[in-house]
Design an enzyme around this catalytic site. Structure first.
Site, mmCIF file in Angstrom:
data_model
loop_
_atom_site.group_PDB
_atom_site.id
_atom_site.type_symbol
_atom_site.label_atom_id
_atom_site.label_comp_id
_atom_site.label_asym_id
_atom_site.label_seq_id
_atom_site.Cartn_x
_atom_site.Cartn_y
_atom_site.Cartn_z
ATOM 1 C CG HIS A 196 -35.096 19.024 16.639
ATOM 2 N ND1 HIS A 196 -33.902 18.730 16.057
ATOM 3 C CD2 HIS A 196 -34.945 20.260 17.193
ATOM 4 C CE1 HIS A 196 -33.054 19.731 16.255
ATOM 5 N NE2 HIS A 196 -33.661 20.675 16.935
ATOM 6 C CD GLU B 249 -36.749 22.628 20.531
ATOM 7 O OE1 GLU B 249 -36.205 21.517 20.606
ATOM 8 O OE2 GLU B 249 -36.115 23.676 20.351
ATOM 9 C CG HIS B 250 -36.238 24.431 15.727
ATOM 10 N ND1 HIS B 250 -35.216 25.172 15.205
ATOM 11 C CD2 HIS B 250 -35.660 23.508 16.536
ATOM 12 C CE1 HIS B 250 -34.052 24.712 15.669
ATOM 13 N NE2 HIS B 250 -34.301 23.694 16.472
ATOM 14 C CD GLU C 120 -37.080 27.480 12.294
ATOM 15 O OE1 GLU C 120 -36.255 26.835 12.962
ATOM 16 O OE2 GLU C 120 -36.903 28.658 11.937
ATOM 17 C CD GLU D 278 -30.562 22.942 15.740
ATOM 18 O OE1 GLU D 278 -31.026 24.087 15.704
ATOM 19 O OE2 GLU D 278 -31.060 22.028 16.426
HETATM 20 ZN ZN LIG Z 1 -32.776 22.519 17.307
#
Ligand SMILES: [Zn+2]
Length: 276
Positions: free
Chosen positions: A64, A67-68, A142, A164
């Site tokens: 994840h 990805e960011h 991130e 998140e």
């Molecule tokens: Zn995310």
């Protein structure tokens, strides 16, 4: 379609797919090993997607976070937040990136030819040449970092993905869904949290994060998809010249093991947060 001028690619399959009025082609890019699926049709809403099989071994959220971070500037687009700029300033009809338990994908769509080419360009540059190797700050922003408001304040964790996932872990539905999957497939990658468990996210080191990108973000481990009404030969030439031809095929171990069946039923109890 005529593949005479595309010797860089090997045509593996060709099927007319009448349900969606498309011609389907499955290709392999010879030098890099990339797999490409084409759906040629008269739909003006053109789609590009690149996906990688990303296999997390723990719940640090490395897939994840990767990805960011790849969308935070790249070799040809070295700005802070190309993703946000595209959301604001492009004619896209779809633009996103998603992390799944076993893959990460980067889809874009647009009805405008030039816009579509730009989106493809920014996304390919992001996944293959992100600035994460030059700027550890991207990982810190991130992923996770320490935060201290004042000298005598409390030391806390912060980070976009960290926050998140704190949100995701406080939703009862998310907790239930995760517990079901994790306990049905405990010995496989589906037994860990690809999005990142806030408890384990701070265990992720910058080096392990870079290694994850190095291992899985290679054309040999990618699936590329083009859909719609476009000059596919031109797109395939550009894709080869600009990106794929710079890579040689490598073996990428991203196999997903099977879960051994249980000998007897298991009963699982767990807790979830509720409001006052
Ligand atoms: Zn995310």
């Amino acid at each position: 379609m005529d593949f005479e001028h595309l010797p860089q690619y090997e045509l593996l399959q060709h099927h007319p797919i009448s349900d969606i009025r498309s011609e389907g082609y499955l290709l392999r890019h010879k030098k890099s090993g990339a797999r490409i699926l084409l759906l040629a049709n008269d739909d003006n809403n053109k789609v590009f997607n690149i996906a990688f099989r990303t296999i997390p071994k723990d719940s640090t959220g490395v897939a994840h976070i990767t990805e960011h971070t790849v969308l935070c500037g790249s070799r040809e687009f070295p700005l802070k937040d190309p993703f946000v700029e595209l959301v604001k300033g492009s004619l896209n009809t779809f633009l996103n990136a998603m992390t799944y338990p076993d893959k990460t994908m980067y889809p874009v769509a647009s009805c405008n030819d030039q816009d579509f080419k730009n989106l493809m360009h920014v996304y390919l540059d992001a996944v293959f040449y992100p600035n994460i190797y030059q700027h550890e700050e991207i990982f810190r922003q991130e992923g996770w970092h320490y935060e201290l408001e004042s000298a005598d304040g409390e030391l806390t964790y912060n980070g976009v993905v960290y926050n998140e996932m704190k949100g995701a872990f406080s939703s009862p539905e998310d907790v239930l869904e995760r517990e079901i999957m994790n306990s049905l497939f405990p010995d496989t990658i589906y037994g860990v949290e690809s999005g990142g468990d806030p408890v384990y996210i701070p265990d992720l080191t910058y080096e392990a994060f870079l290694d994850f990108h190095r291992t899985y973000y290679h054309p040999s481990n990618s699936y590329i998809y083009l859909y719609g009404n476009m000059d596919m030969e031109e797109r395939l030439q550009w894709l080869d010249q600009h990106y794929l031809s710079h890579f040689d095929v490598i073996p990428v171990d991203s196999e997903i093991a099977l879960q051994k069946p249980f000998e007897q039923p298991h009963r699982i109890s767990c807790t979830y947060p509720v409001s006052e």
